[in-house]
Design a protein around this motif. Structure first.
Motif, PDB file in Angstrom:
ATOM      1  N   MET A  82      95.713 135.235  -4.335  1.00  0.00           N
ATOM      2  CA  MET A  82      95.324 136.412  -3.555  1.00  0.00           C
ATOM      3  C   MET A  82      96.173 136.421  -2.287  1.00  0.00           C
ATOM      4  SD  MET A  82      93.047 137.969  -5.350  1.00  0.00           S
ATOM      5  CE  MET A  82      92.575 139.171  -4.106  1.00  0.00           C
TER       6      MET A  82
ATOM      7  N   ASP B 293      96.969 138.464   1.361  1.00  0.00           N
ATOM      8  CA  ASP B 293      96.363 139.388   2.317  1.00  0.00           C
ATOM      9  C   ASP B 293      97.285 139.511   3.533  1.00  0.00           C
ATOM     10  OD1 ASP B 293      93.434 140.644   3.060  1.00  0.00           O
ATOM     11  OD2 ASP B 293      94.494 139.918   4.835  1.00  0.00           O
TER      12      ASP B 293
ATOM     13  N   ASP C 169      98.265 139.774   7.162  1.00  0.00           N
ATOM     14  CA  ASP C 169      97.582 139.332   8.379  1.00  0.00           C
ATOM     15  C   ASP C 169      97.484 140.466   9.407  1.00  0.00           C
ATOM     16  OD1 ASP C 169      97.307 136.726   7.397  1.00  0.00           O
ATOM     17  OD2 ASP C 169      99.284 136.142   8.144  1.00  0.00           O
TER      18      ASP C 169
ATOM     19  N   ARG D 190      98.420 145.618  -6.662  1.00  0.00           N
ATOM     20  CA  ARG D 190      97.700 145.832  -5.406  1.00  0.00           C
ATOM     21  C   ARG D 190      96.228 145.814  -5.760  1.00  0.00           C
ATOM     22  NH1 ARG D 190      97.133 151.237  -1.604  1.00  0.00           N
ATOM     23  NH2 ARG D 190      95.917 150.238   0.045  1.00  0.00           N
TER      24      ARG D 190
ATOM     25  N   GLU E 288      94.549 145.795   1.860  1.00  0.00           N
ATOM     26  CA  GLU E 288      95.801 145.094   2.142  1.00  0.00           C
ATOM     27  C   GLU E 288      95.957 143.852   1.279  1.00  0.00           C
ATOM     28  OE1 GLU E 288      92.887 143.786   5.458  1.00  0.00           O
ATOM     29  OE2 GLU E 288      93.241 145.511   4.153  1.00  0.00           O
ATOM     30  N   GLU E 289      95.227 143.781   0.152  1.00  0.00           N
ATOM     31  CA  GLU E 289      95.261 142.605  -0.720  1.00  0.00           C
ATOM     32  C   GLU E 289      96.085 142.871  -1.981  1.00  0.00           C
ATOM     33  OE1 GLU E 289      91.308 139.923   0.055  1.00  0.00           O
ATOM     34  OE2 GLU E 289      91.267 141.379  -1.582  1.00  0.00           O
TER      35      GLU E 289
ATOM     36  N   CYS F 253      97.325 140.689  -5.766  1.00  0.00           N
ATOM     37  CA  CYS F 253      96.936 139.583  -6.641  1.00  0.00           C
ATOM     38  C   CYS F 253      98.058 139.296  -7.633  1.00  0.00           C
ATOM     39  CB  CYS F 253      95.654 139.929  -7.390  1.00  0.00           C
ATOM     40  SG  CYS F 253      94.939 138.547  -8.313  1.00  0.00           S
TER      41      CYS F 253
ATOM     42  N   ALA G 159     101.683 137.171   5.995  1.00  0.00           N
ATOM     43  CA  ALA G 159     100.598 137.239   5.017  1.00  0.00           C
ATOM     44  C   ALA G 159     100.045 135.843   4.780  1.00  0.00           C
ATOM     45  CB  ALA G 159     101.083 137.840   3.706  1.00  0.00           C
TER      46      ALA G 159
ATOM     47  N   ASP H 144      90.332 133.451  -3.885  1.00  0.00           N
ATOM     48  CA  ASP H 144      89.758 134.135  -2.721  1.00  0.00           C
ATOM     49  C   ASP H 144      89.246 133.133  -1.681  1.00  0.00           C
ATOM     50  OD1 ASP H 144      89.755 136.751  -1.974  1.00  0.00           O
ATOM     51  OD2 ASP H 144      87.899 137.290  -3.005  1.00  0.00           O
TER      52      ASP H 144
ATOM     53  N   LEU I 126      92.161 131.754   0.135  1.00  0.00           N
ATOM     54  CA  LEU I 126      92.667 132.755   1.069  1.00  0.00           C
ATOM     55  C   LEU I 126      91.852 132.724   2.364  1.00  0.00           C
ATOM     56  CD1 LEU I 126      94.437 135.219   1.803  1.00  0.00           C
ATOM     57  CD2 LEU I 126      92.769 136.655   0.598  1.00  0.00           C
TER      58      LEU I 126
ATOM     59  N   LYS J 193      93.276 131.973   6.144  1.00  0.00           N
ATOM     60  CA  LYS J 193      93.015 132.830   7.297  1.00  0.00           C
ATOM     61  C   LYS J 193      92.373 132.019   8.433  1.00  0.00           C
ATOM     62  CE  LYS J 193      93.986 137.130   5.816  1.00  0.00           C
ATOM     63  NZ  LYS J 193      94.933 138.031   6.529  1.00  0.00           N
TER      64      LYS J 193
ATOM     65  N   ARG K 193      96.357 131.625   9.615  1.00  0.00           N
ATOM     66  CA  ARG K 193      97.107 132.688   8.934  1.00  0.00           C
ATOM     67  C   ARG K 193      98.571 132.285   8.685  1.00  0.00           C
ATOM     68  NH1 ARG K 193      93.435 135.442  12.202  1.00  0.00           N
ATOM     69  NH2 ARG K 193      92.125 136.933  11.066  1.00  0.00           N
TER      70      ARG K 193
END
Length: 440
Positions: free
Chosen positions: A309, A311, A313, A350, A354-355, A357, A395, A417, A420, A424, A428
């Protein structure tokens, strides 16, 4: 347009650019301006205009890349037959655009290598000509198969398809035709005769449908047989249409074009359902459908699978600083990096907001770490210019890398997930991977 879940890599062969220029030869300035503007605006093809054969000859000699001529027959320096001979002798696909309907002239024109005879002063003539130019342009990217045991009949249908721009593949019987379909995924149209030894056209169509669905290949059955049951037999076994021999050139062209148009419409609708409008990547639904089919195959082979995943930032800050257009640009830029980075066997999409995979099969631990670290650095290297400002972004990436046996797609995505979230929380712009020893 069919959904493509594979990225184009540097090793892929790039097809040579096709000629794009359209030559419009016409002495009516009003009609010329209307048609030229319509083609250039709707199709984004360059159009050059000539009002005489002399001007046309000068343009043809000076410029390269012509693929189609639209010509009137009333020119100051050429009679009707002379105009036709001028373009046909040069081997240029030619459409006659006439202001007067003349049945004798229409027949004479269509006896030559002329694509169509169009009246310019009828309602909808501009729209029809724009469609015709678009159809001829698209045909050059489509392969058509002709299956007929008669050499003369096969050559006739093939010559017509070639005139309309298709790349033609011929087969003398049903078995050769099926091999051709399996070997050429670019075949989108098959014209199939019924009366063939060994395998009749209806049987060929039935077998074809086992390997190519209606939304992939259009089948037109043909026959000179007057048996009333033949048409429903063809259609019930998977044909899209039927033509009775002998058929006229115009009927053949209309039937072929109608069926290819329908294929493209189906492709467009499928694309709308499975592709993200903003980024052009497959959407969440498409990813889940394809990955759920792929995962059991990988499990059966004993391959390991990494699911990640990604994402962007501080995406809210990007929207707040640069506006939603800036956010859209950021999403497109990351999508382009993901598309370029992925291998042909990888699935990606997509996922929402903003994620993004990815499902990446058949890598060892070191390869997985290197793969996603290179992706992280590539995203960090993005630079987008927006109204004099430079937009940069990073990201966070969470990776679930586990033996595929026994793991569901939902479990792999859930674990990615979680990683991820740790990426974060850890500051990040980093990659976090779930390792075997972390699994209880």
């Amino acid at each position: 347009m069919p959904v493509m879940l594979q990225a184009v890599t540097e090793d892929d062969e790039v097809a040579p650019a096709l000629p794009q220029r359209v030559l419009l030869v016409e002495n009516s300035r009003t009609f010329t301006n209307m048609l030229r503007e319509a083609i250039e605006q709707r199709l984004e093809l360059p159009v050059s205009v000539a009002s005489s054969l002399a001007e046309a000859a000068e343009l043809l000699d000076r410029e390269q890349g012509w693929f189609l001529v639209l010509t009137g027959l009333v020119l100051a320096d050429g009679a009707r037959d002379q105009v036709l001979d001028f373009f046909v002798s040069r081997g240029l696909p030619t459409v006659v655009v006439s202001g007067v309907y003349d049945e004798d002239l229409r027949k004479r024109a269509l006896q030559q290598q002329v694509i169509d005879y169009v009246l310019k002063n009828t309602p909808g003539s501009i729209d029809y000509l724009v469609w015709l130019v678009q159809r001829m342009d698209r045909n050059r990217r489509i392969s058509a198969l002709v299956v007929d045991d008669s050499p003369s009949a096969r050559a006739h249908a093939s010559a017509l398809l070639s005139l309309y721009g298709y790349k033609v593949i011929q087969a003398a019987d049903g078995h050769a035709g099926l091999k051709a379909v399996e070997a050429n995924p670019s075949i989108r149209l098959a014209v199939v005769d019924q009366e063939m030894p060994g395998m009749e056209g209806v049987e060929f169509t039935r077998r074809l449908r086992a390997i190519r669905s209606r939304d992939k290949v259009a089948v037109i059955g043909i026959s000179g047989n007057n048996d009333a049951s033949l048409i429903p037999r063809f259609l019930k076994n998977g044909a899209n249409d039927f033509l009775r021999k002998p058929y006229s050139r115009e009927e053949f062209f209309c039937r072929v074009s109608q069926n290819v148009d329908q294929l493209e419409l189906i492709g467009t609708l499928q694309d709308l359902a499975t592709r993200d409008f903003l980024t052009g990547l497959p959407n969440r639904r498409s990813f889940l459908e394809h990955s759920q089919r792929l995962l059991p195959q990988l499990q059966a082979k004993g391959q390991r699978v990494a699911v990640a995943m990604i994402d962007i930032d501080h995406f809210k800050h990007i929207n707040d600083t640069y506006g939603h257009e800036g956010g859209d640009q950021a999403l497109r830029a990351v999508a382009a990096v993901v598309n370029t980075h992925a291998r042909p066997q990888d699935l990606y999409a997509r996922f929402g907001g903003e994620e993004f995979c990815l499902m990446v099969p058949d890598m060892d631990e070191a390869e997985v770490d290197h793969y996603f670290e290179r992706l992280r650095r590539a995203i960090a290297g993005i630079s987008v210019e927006l109204d004099g400002q430079t937009l940069r972004m990073t990201a966070s990436i969470g990776v679930s890398y586990l033996p595929a046996q026994g793991d569901s797609l939902h479990h792999l995505i859930t674990e990615a997930d979680r990683q991820l979230y740790l990426a974060k929380a850890g500051g990040r712009n980093q990659v976090k991977r779930l390792e075997d020893q972390q699994v209880a």
